[in-house]
Write an enzyme that holds these catalytic residues in place. Structure first.
Site, short mmCIF file in Angstrom:
data_model
loop_
_atom_site.label_atom_id
_atom_site.label_comp_id
_atom_site.label_asym_id
_atom_site.label_seq_id
_atom_site.Cartn_x
_atom_site.Cartn_y
_atom_site.Cartn_z
N GLU B 47 3.92 -4.45 -1.53
CA GLU B 47 2.53 -3.99 -1.63
C GLU B 47 2.28 -3.03 -2.78
O GLU B 47 1.14 -2.71 -3.08
CB GLU B 47 2.07 -3.37 -0.30
CG GLU B 47 2.78 -2.10 0.11
CD GLU B 47 3.80 -2.36 1.20
OE1 GLU B 47 4.41 -3.46 1.19
OE2 GLU B 47 3.99 -1.47 2.06
N ASN B 48 3.34 -2.55 -3.43
CA ASN B 48 3.12 -1.72 -4.62
C ASN B 48 2.86 -2.55 -5.88
O ASN B 48 2.72 -1.99 -6.96
CB ASN B 48 4.30 -0.77 -4.85
CG ASN B 48 5.61 -1.50 -4.97
OD1 ASN B 48 5.90 -2.42 -4.22
ND2 ASN B 48 6.43 -1.10 -5.94
#
Lengths: 232, 218, 232, 218
Positions: B47-48
């Site tokens: 998700e980064n």
């Protein structure tokens, strides 16, 4: 092209003051505006609110401001790597607002985009939703979230040009593009500042219109938080 | 015998289908990547801002500009892409990610999950978990059946602050595979050598036990 | 990598049916999915709703579907270049919903992003706002707009790989990236379809997760609407 | 004598300051670019996804993948960038664009503007105009003072469907420069050789005329 280049970090941070709200890019220690953070420590601005996904580690990143107790309030999604942070929070010295990571990103993008508010499913039914409007869309509950308001956004890019155009690298991109133009003044620091015309307009991630000041950082430590490797 | 963390991951890997985009949480879920079959195509989302995450880098090839959501150095496979956090959560919120696997401190029999906060004690934050559980159609929780004190983590009602409501569909623990449906835990499989009685004892919430509960296969 | 490549436009358009809602990228005739449009004409799907900023010209782009009266309803921001369009609209044969261009882009991005609704100032106090919730934020009035819902999104990119990653060129980018993943099925056509590993992950505009099917277009006419030049 | 369209553009160009990002509408506004001083830095934004728009291409160098909002072939200057429509309107809605110059069919003395629709007759659509007028802090309208039938376009109240409410701050016509403030048109400058009487006659809305109304300079 409109010239956004400033000589150095000191000029880039002109106008920062006690009590202001700052947005800071980066995920963990990756893609953080190292030079701007060092300058905020040097300037010793106090009682600031920081909007940043994480709070650095004890001796790097936003941890440096925490050590000197410059931060009044943190708005973050995950602060797990910082013992001093946890101490200040549990003792009540530090005000902390924990929000979902996607909501943090979207509240930044909303501020950049002139969207004052939007609905998201994240946090519905949890303490994050307390005091917020809840509404059903397509049979699913959502809560109303608002755009951030901040005085300065400090972001870090890989390459930039003097017109303020930015290109990011790898996962160091993270929140940096979303925070550009999300505050009154956006300060971008880059590893390499190039003359106008050096970047392919198709490859620009953030157009210069979202950036007020740009400078080349003096050096980047780029510390790795969790060095994980496999054997050859 | 109760499963090791690796075995939990191995069992969960069977739920990963060809063509899935998968988000793996920190801890046991991260291990799942090691057990996914070689003959299917799966892409891992971090998700980064990474899609097409590869294995850890070889020593000396670590790149501080390439990490996963656990802040570990990673690699990117051919065909990978990098993007900003807003677009990353567009993938998650927009239900483009097919499967989310994450850990939990508590799961309730209505599907509620708590995994981000122990008031006054541990406050690390929810990270991306609230977005993931509020959005994913397909959530598998990977966790130990009981906590260190021996208390059940499968409850009638969560006691800790919630991460999301009525969202967990499946749970794989060191003792069992369970489905969350109609306000109860439904026992699907038990760990090899673990009895239904043991699972009943370790489950505080309502447990529905069918006549036959097969042992897990891997 | 998950393989999104399909053999041709026919395979790419499998499943389109009468009465469906389509989103189509492009601004004017620039960056339109030429091959998909030709296939929709060939398939003669009828009673469709098209979400597209413009409606093409009489004999190209969406104008081709209009000529054959395949379109029941258009949702667009500007339809000024199409006489047949204007005729069908004024005669009542064609249902038309005109919406602000930024709202169109944002409703697509909202659909892509799982944001069911957002507030925007565009259109407040005009007929666009009729029947919509109005609310004040920061002393300014806004209206509530909803994410689009569509069955297929047809987009056109410059380069792509078999994992569905897309790179756009120039102003042909326009609405195309915002529509990826905004419909149940996104069909991307590209001028050049490359093997996985050919694109720099930093330069990908739209990750393949937003694309279900990708194919290389057979040919591109890329008609210019307003050829304007200066003397050397 | 009343100004030509080029002269209207030339007068408006004086309002363009160093460091401005400017969005130009179709028609007279497009001409403004030709008259901006050489010694200031200005960037033109085109809402279809170009920042740093340059002049028209030389013959033979037209690129179908590079057009402006009027669908004309253009060029991009060094330092330009391309982006999607959502980000383009983030620039506009987020008030990152400093100045918007657009045409109008009608302007009312409260700042309302109508420029997108004549019911039953002309329905081209609003394009980006509604976003621009709802968002821009600084809007200049470029238009003829009267329509082809000789009727005033500066009205007490708009008769056509509105594009935006209370948003126009300044108007430059073939006869005058006017400010919209406190519910009235304030006459700032008159075209060379045009009398205040002429302007009064051509203005249906309330017109505030100061003692001295200088002639425009260019």
């Amino acid at each position: 092209m409109i010239n956004k280049k400033v000589a150095n970090v000191t000029e880039a941070c002109k106008g920062v003051a006690d009590g202001m709200t700052f947005m800071l890019g980066g995920f963990g220690l990756s893609g953080i505006p190292e030079n701007a953070i060092a300058e905020l420590v040097r300037l010793n601005v106090n009682d600031v609110t920081c909007i940043s996904n994480n709070a650095g580690v004890d001796d790097f990143g936003l941890g440096l401001l925490l050590q000197k107790k410059q931060i009044k309030k943190m708005i973050s999604s995950y602060v797990g790597e910082n013992a001093e942070f946890e101490r200040q929070m549990l003792s009540g010295e530090l005000e902390v607002e924990l929000i979902p990571q996607g909501t943090l990103a979207q509240r930044a993008r909303a501020a950049q985009s002139g969207i004052p508010a939007f609905y998201t499913p994240a946090g519905y039914g949890t303490e994050v939703a307390e005091g917020k409007e809840a509404r059903e869309f397509n049979g699913k509950m959502h809560i109303l979230e608002h755009a951030f308001e901040a005085d300065f956004a400090f972001v870090k890019a890989w390459k930039g040009d003097t017109a303020g155009n930015l290109i990011f690298k790898g996962s160091a991109r993270n929140f940096n593009p979303n925070m550009c133009g999300a505050a009154t003044i956006t300060v971008a620091e880059v590893e390499e500042l190039l003359p106008v015309g050096s970047l392919d307009p198709n490859e620009v991630h953030i157009p210069g219109i979202f950036v007020q000041r740009i400078f080349q950082g003096e050096r980047y430590e780029k510390r790795i938080e969790q060095r994980t490797v496999r054997k050859k | 015998m109760a499963l090791s963390k690796e075995q939990i991951a191995q069992r969960i890997a069977k739920e990963v289908k060809d063509g899935y985009y998968v988000n793996l949480g920190i801890g046991i879920p991260t291990l799942v990547a090691n057990f996914v079959r070689d003959d299917i195509e799966v892409e891992f989302q971090s998700e980064n801002g990474v899609l097409g995450m590869g294995p850890f880098p070889f020593e000396g090839e670590e790149d501080p500009d390439l990490i996963n959501a656990g802040k570990q150095t990673i690699t990117a496979l051919p065909g990978a892409s990098f993007f900003d956090s807003a677009l990353s959560f567009s993938m998650i919120r927009g239900q483009h990610v097919d499967l989310t696997i994450l850990g939990a401190m508590e799961v309730a029999q209505n599907g509620d999950i708590a995994n981000w906060k122990i008031p006054g004690k541990m406050v690390k934050g929810m990270g991306g978990a609230m977005d993931l559980v509020a959005s994913a159609e397909n959530i598998i929780v990977a966790m130990m059946h009981t906590n260190r004190a021996g208390a059940s983590k499968l409850l009638k009602q969560c006691s800790l602050p919630l991460t999301g409501v009525q969202c967990v569909k499946k749970i794989v623990t060191n003792l069992a595979v369970l489905e969350v449906r109609d306000g109860a835990f439904h026992l699907l499989e038990r760990a090899p050598g673990v009895s239904v009685e043991e699972i009943k004892k370790a489950t505080e919430g309502d447990l529905v036990v069918p006549e036959n509960v097969p042992e897990m296969t891997f």
